[in-house]
Scaffold this motif. Sequence first.
Motif, mmCIF file in Angstrom:
data_model
loop_
_atom_site.group_PDB
_atom_site.id
_atom_site.type_symbol
_atom_site.label_atom_id
_atom_site.label_comp_id
_atom_site.label_asym_id
_atom_site.label_seq_id
_atom_site.Cartn_x
_atom_site.Cartn_y
_atom_site.Cartn_z
ATOM 1 N N ARG A 136 48.364 41.540 30.991
ATOM 2 C CA ARG A 136 46.900 41.426 30.954
ATOM 3 C C ARG A 136 46.326 41.690 32.346
ATOM 4 N NH1 ARG A 136 49.445 37.849 27.853
ATOM 5 N NH2 ARG A 136 48.809 37.652 25.664
ATOM 6 N N PRO A 137 46.409 42.925 32.827
ATOM 7 C CA PRO A 137 45.989 43.218 34.201
ATOM 8 C C PRO A 137 44.500 43.014 34.438
ATOM 9 C CG PRO A 137 46.418 45.254 32.991
ATOM 10 C CD PRO A 137 46.896 44.129 32.124
ATOM 11 N N VAL A 138 43.663 43.317 33.421
ATOM 12 C CA VAL A 138 42.215 43.162 33.622
ATOM 13 C C VAL A 138 41.860 41.702 33.801
ATOM 14 C CG1 VAL A 138 39.952 43.476 32.576
ATOM 15 C CG2 VAL A 138 41.679 45.262 32.360
ATOM 16 N N ARG A 139 42.393 40.847 32.914
ATOM 17 C CA ARG A 139 42.099 39.422 33.027
ATOM 18 C C ARG A 139 42.639 38.867 34.336
ATOM 19 N NH1 ARG A 139 44.681 35.646 28.717
ATOM 20 N NH2 ARG A 139 43.526 37.067 27.388
ATOM 21 N N THR A 140 43.841 39.297 34.710
ATOM 22 C CA THR A 140 44.415 38.842 35.977
ATOM 23 C C THR A 140 43.524 39.237 37.144
ATOM 24 O OG1 THR A 140 46.661 39.010 35.092
ATOM 25 C CG2 THR A 140 46.419 39.006 37.488
ATOM 26 N N GLY A 141 43.069 40.491 37.117
ATOM 27 C CA GLY A 141 42.209 40.957 38.197
ATOM 28 C C GLY A 141 40.891 40.214 38.268
ATOM 29 N N LEU A 142 40.275 39.955 37.117
ATOM 30 C CA LEU A 142 38.998 39.242 37.107
ATOM 31 C C LEU A 142 39.160 37.811 37.613
ATOM 32 C CD1 LEU A 142 37.455 40.460 33.730
ATOM 33 C CD2 LEU A 142 36.644 40.977 36.027
ATOM 34 N N THR A 143 40.239 37.146 37.192
ATOM 35 C CA THR A 143 40.456 35.764 37.637
ATOM 36 C C THR A 143 40.707 35.718 39.136
ATOM 37 O OG1 THR A 143 41.421 35.247 35.489
ATOM 38 C CG2 THR A 143 41.795 33.670 37.263
ATOM 39 N N VAL A 144 41.557 36.620 39.627
ATOM 40 C CA VAL A 144 41.813 36.672 41.069
ATOM 41 C C VAL A 144 40.522 36.983 41.825
ATOM 42 C CG1 VAL A 144 43.005 37.957 42.885
ATOM 43 C CG2 VAL A 144 44.248 37.277 40.816
ATOM 44 N N ALA A 145 39.713 37.890 41.286
ATOM 45 C CA ALA A 145 38.449 38.243 41.943
ATOM 46 C C ALA A 145 37.500 37.057 42.005
ATOM 47 C CB ALA A 145 37.791 39.411 41.209
ATOM 48 N N SER A 146 37.425 36.282 40.912
ATOM 49 C CA SER A 146 36.518 35.131 40.906
ATOM 50 C C SER A 146 36.977 34.072 41.893
ATOM 51 C CB SER A 146 36.427 34.539 39.496
ATOM 52 O OG SER A 146 37.681 34.053 39.060
ATOM 53 N N VAL A 147 38.292 33.829 41.970
ATOM 54 C CA VAL A 147 38.806 32.858 42.945
ATOM 55 C C VAL A 147 38.587 33.375 44.362
ATOM 56 C CG1 VAL A 147 40.862 31.665 43.789
ATOM 57 C CG2 VAL A 147 40.494 31.919 41.333
ATOM 58 N N MET A 149 40.081 24.393 53.813
ATOM 59 C CA MET A 149 39.406 23.857 52.635
ATOM 60 C C MET A 149 39.402 24.871 51.507
ATOM 61 S SD MET A 149 35.455 22.691 52.133
ATOM 62 C CE MET A 149 34.853 22.300 50.485
ATOM 63 N N GLY A 150 39.161 26.143 51.849
ATOM 64 C CA GLY A 150 39.158 27.170 50.826
ATOM 65 C C GLY A 150 40.509 27.312 50.156
ATOM 66 N N ILE A 151 41.582 27.321 50.957
ATOM 67 C CA ILE A 151 42.927 27.513 50.404
ATOM 68 C C ILE A 151 43.397 26.284 49.639
ATOM 69 C CG2 ILE A 151 45.347 27.922 50.992
ATOM 70 C CD1 ILE A 151 44.330 29.523 53.431
ATOM 71 N N VAL A 152 43.320 25.116 50.330
ATOM 72 C CA VAL A 152 43.789 23.883 49.694
ATOM 73 C C VAL A 152 42.885 23.508 48.514
ATOM 74 C CG1 VAL A 152 44.208 21.412 50.057
ATOM 75 C CG2 VAL A 152 44.823 23.072 51.834
ATOM 76 N N GLY A 153 41.571 23.686 48.700
ATOM 77 C CA GLY A 153 40.653 23.366 47.611
ATOM 78 C C GLY A 153 40.886 24.233 46.400
ATOM 79 N N ALA A 154 41.170 25.515 46.622
ATOM 80 C CA ALA A 154 41.451 26.410 45.499
ATOM 81 C C ALA A 154 42.734 25.994 44.791
ATOM 82 C CB ALA A 154 41.560 27.846 45.996
ATOM 83 N N GLY A 155 43.756 25.610 45.594
ATOM 84 C CA GLY A 155 44.997 25.142 44.978
ATOM 85 C C GLY A 155 44.794 23.890 44.162
ATOM 86 N N ALA A 156 44.024 22.949 44.720
ATOM 87 C CA ALA A 156 43.740 21.713 43.983
ATOM 88 C C ALA A 156 42.948 22.012 42.715
ATOM 89 C CB ALA A 156 42.961 20.748 44.875
ATOM 90 N N LEU A 201 47.629 32.764 40.328
ATOM 91 C CA LEU A 201 46.340 33.454 40.335
ATOM 92 C C LEU A 201 45.466 32.966 41.491
ATOM 93 C CD1 LEU A 201 45.551 33.416 36.507
ATOM 94 C CD2 LEU A 201 46.104 35.425 37.888
ATOM 95 N N THR A 202 45.471 31.655 41.690
ATOM 96 C CA THR A 202 44.626 31.076 42.735
ATOM 97 C C THR A 202 45.107 31.457 44.119
ATOM 98 O OG1 THR A 202 44.142 29.221 41.274
ATOM 99 C CG2 THR A 202 43.659 28.924 43.603
ATOM 100 N N LEU A 203 46.435 31.453 44.315
ATOM 101 C CA LEU A 203 46.985 31.822 45.625
ATOM 102 C C LEU A 203 46.624 33.258 45.965
ATOM 103 C CD1 LEU A 203 48.695 31.051 48.046
ATOM 104 C CD2 LEU A 203 50.728 31.794 46.780
ATOM 105 N N ALA A 204 46.730 34.149 44.985
ATOM 106 C CA ALA A 204 46.354 35.545 45.223
ATOM 107 C C ALA A 204 44.876 35.656 45.575
ATOM 108 C CB ALA A 204 46.673 36.382 43.983
ATOM 109 N N GLY A 205 44.029 34.887 44.858
ATOM 110 C CA GLY A 205 42.604 34.899 45.160
ATOM 111 C C GLY A 205 42.303 34.362 46.536
ATOM 112 N N ALA A 206 43.033 33.298 46.932
ATOM 113 C CA ALA A 206 42.793 32.705 48.247
ATOM 114 C C ALA A 206 43.185 33.666 49.365
ATOM 115 C CB ALA A 206 43.566 31.398 48.370
ATOM 116 N N ILE A 207 44.308 34.379 49.183
ATOM 117 C CA ILE A 207 44.763 35.328 50.202
ATOM 118 C C ILE A 207 43.716 36.417 50.422
ATOM 119 C CG2 ILE A 207 46.484 37.106 50.697
ATOM 120 C CD1 ILE A 207 48.548 35.303 49.316
ATOM 121 N N LEU A 208 43.101 36.875 49.330
ATOM 122 C CA LEU A 208 42.053 37.883 49.446
ATOM 123 C C LEU A 208 40.730 37.282 49.922
ATOM 124 C CD1 LEU A 208 42.672 39.907 46.155
ATOM 125 C CD2 LEU A 208 43.261 40.605 48.480
ATOM 126 N N GLY A 209 40.466 36.027 49.531
ATOM 127 C CA GLY A 209 39.173 35.410 49.809
ATOM 128 C C GLY A 209 38.936 35.071 51.262
#
Length: 872
Positions: free
Chosen positions: A14-25, A357-364, A317-325
Amino acid sequence: MATLKLLSSNLRTRPVRTGLTVASVALAVSLVVAVTSGYTSAEGVLFNYLASVFGSTDVQVTHGTDWRKGMPSSVVDRMRADPLVATAFGRIEAEIGLLDKDGKYIQAVAAELVGVDRPVDDDIARMALAGGKWFDTRTGDVAVIDQRCAELLKVGVGGTIILPAPGDQKRPFKVVGICNKPGFFADKVSSVYVPIETAEVLTGRKNEYTRALVRLHAPGKAGEFVDRWAPLVKAVDADLRLRSAKDLRKEMDKNIQGMHTLSMLGGAVSLVSAAFIVFSTLSMGVAERQRTLAMLRAIGAVRGQVARLVLAEGVGLTLAGAILGVPLGLFWAWLLTKWRADFFTSGLVVDPAGIWMGIVGAGAAALFAGIIPAVTASRVSPLEAMTPLARPASFRVAIACFFIGLCGVAFDTVSIYLSGASADVKFIAHFAIGLPGIFVGAFLIAPLLVRATDLLLAKPVARLLRVQPRLLRQQLSGAGTWRAAGTAAALMVGLAVLVVLQTVGHTMLSGWKLPINFPDLFVYIPNQRIPVTDMPQLREIKGIKAGQVTPLVIGTPGLGETMSALSIALIPDSTMFVGIEPDKALDMMELEFREGSVAAAKEALKTPGHLIVTEEFRVLKNLHVGDKLSLMTLKGKRDFTICGVVWSPGIDVMVQMFDLRGSMESRSVFTVFGSLDDARDQFGWNSAFLLAANMEQTADRDGLLKQIKEQLGDRGWKAGDTRKIKQEIVAGFDRALFLISTIAFAAMAVAALGVMNTLMASVRSRQWQFGILRAIGVTRDQLLRLVLAEALLLAFVGIALGLGVGLLLSVNAMGLSRVTIGYVPPLAIPWGMLAFGTGLILTLSLLASLWPALTVARAQPLALLQAGRSAA
């Protein structure tokens, strides 16, 4: 290893859903980093500027009651001889008017003259220069000006400015440098820096400083130095005050310590929205993979392994989003500092705490969001591997969650309005338990609200978009109830924050009202006082109603008739004394007396030692008619008797809007009224800050101002219309509130990705159904409208939650304010902004649904049937 393979396979499928979730995070984390680093950059500007003004020296000596009063330069000379002292120097600070190239005063512009002892005074050189350089001489007609002054005078490095000199003389100065002050400081008070001996001539302060700065060989001995020198300095002048750098930094910290907290709260909003989106994504995955998970259970996977698989997906998903964010957020903050370079003069200052806060908060957030999906996945029975479709959500579970959520939502209201706890306990409970309880509780209420929306609104929405109601029914409340709840909760966060910011802001603004009878005009001279001896001539001006002009003498007991913007910023709760003519002023202002009466107050004010205070002042100080209030007079502290309590938040028209040097803080709360006689006899003030006047109906304001200039000379007279001021205040407040509300708009943008994600999953899970519909004659246009209708239903759930939570938070915020400060105006709901927020949610939801809708509408029937069979 097996878990990683399953996780990798699911994400690739599900690459589209994965991409959207990572993008939102990533967007949510970037907002945290951008907001916190933006605030940290602002803090850096403030600290650098205040350090340049106060100095980075170890000890300072100033006058304790009036910043304009000086001290003998011999104090600094004696300090230089102390073995602990490395360097000691003085400064001269005074108010000054700015003259244009023709030598005429520029109206409504406040300026401060600062004499610096260069090159000994190297502290001032810490202030960044936009051009030129600092002078290195104690004398000479050279100056460094700030960027606002350069803009007003239309002059650059090498140009010439004119400054007023004693005896009505005008003296030219060459501009050798232009310094960068934070924009809001420069807008309020322009600064002109000249050599110290030149400042002595301009101000008449021969061998006298207003501020002394001392740098020690051993900064750690500042306390010892202060203790030893305090009695020696006070022997020269009892009002002189020594402060160490530790004290100064403590004051600076005290005034901007809330900035970090505010930035963290702003960032947390986007993280909450991202948490709901991650939850929605994981819920989709569990629902769609119900057969796969059951097969894993059938071949021996235990419940814990299945739960860990779901949690690992969320964390991944969240870790990938945080790395980009994180880099994205730093980029946003960098753009902000470049866009507003006039304010962010120190450039970008990265806040490590915000990044963590962004990284740890996203993980939490990912772990929290994964709890329910993980539990749901672990409870899948091996027998469900034979079931072709996901199991619909239980209605009983929705009912149970509703009542649990209701308790969470109600806790904050009950603790504020019904508990007997102290104000401090209520404050802590509100932020520690109440706010999280409201958001989590609203999320738990969402599943039942989704079902209700499906039941009540599916048919009207279907008719609105011309689709079959039967096709739309149960699109949200079937197997996708929890994913719809998560998406609606994400939409809720942004709208709720917008509602509470706007409602609370406009409620507080609504308390600022001009009474029906308020003076038509206020006449004043920027940076100058008006001698009371001018009153007979002013009363003869044509166009002013007979007897309807009165002076207002305004000052701060213990600090003088006026303070600098910096002084007001650092002492925001100082009492402001307004000297009035009781018979005239009280009739013209028509104040509403909460205690006492107009007649009694008029009589009392004719007797020395009486005051009128505002209702806000009464609440804060717990003072009533007959009580005593101590003020610092020329003869020391004196008790004044309160003879009236009035309500008029609009009082700050007189105190605030015309004193551009003090326009950073609202002063009405700390305003008291006394007589002109007390202003003269007790405080030594015999000049008016401004004049209040009522006009004849046919009188022309500009013509009246012209008459004043003709009779009393062109001193830079200016007149302000109270109605125009009110409009300017409201417009400026709305702009500031709209800017603050960008956090809410950003959260809505994050939520829009969640809507797209949810609809993509919904479309994917119904491909077989859509293929059948296309095969039996349903057109592409009808399928497109069907997906848009589903987006509208999601938006309606989010709007209902957002408005409900936002209004509840607003009511609770007002209740908490009533507990902590006592004074709260009636709730004022900005219906226009609420309508704007509602429309924005609808628009974003529809825009987010276009891609999924176009995807399914453009697909061929055979492709949909094949994809649907593969998914089943």
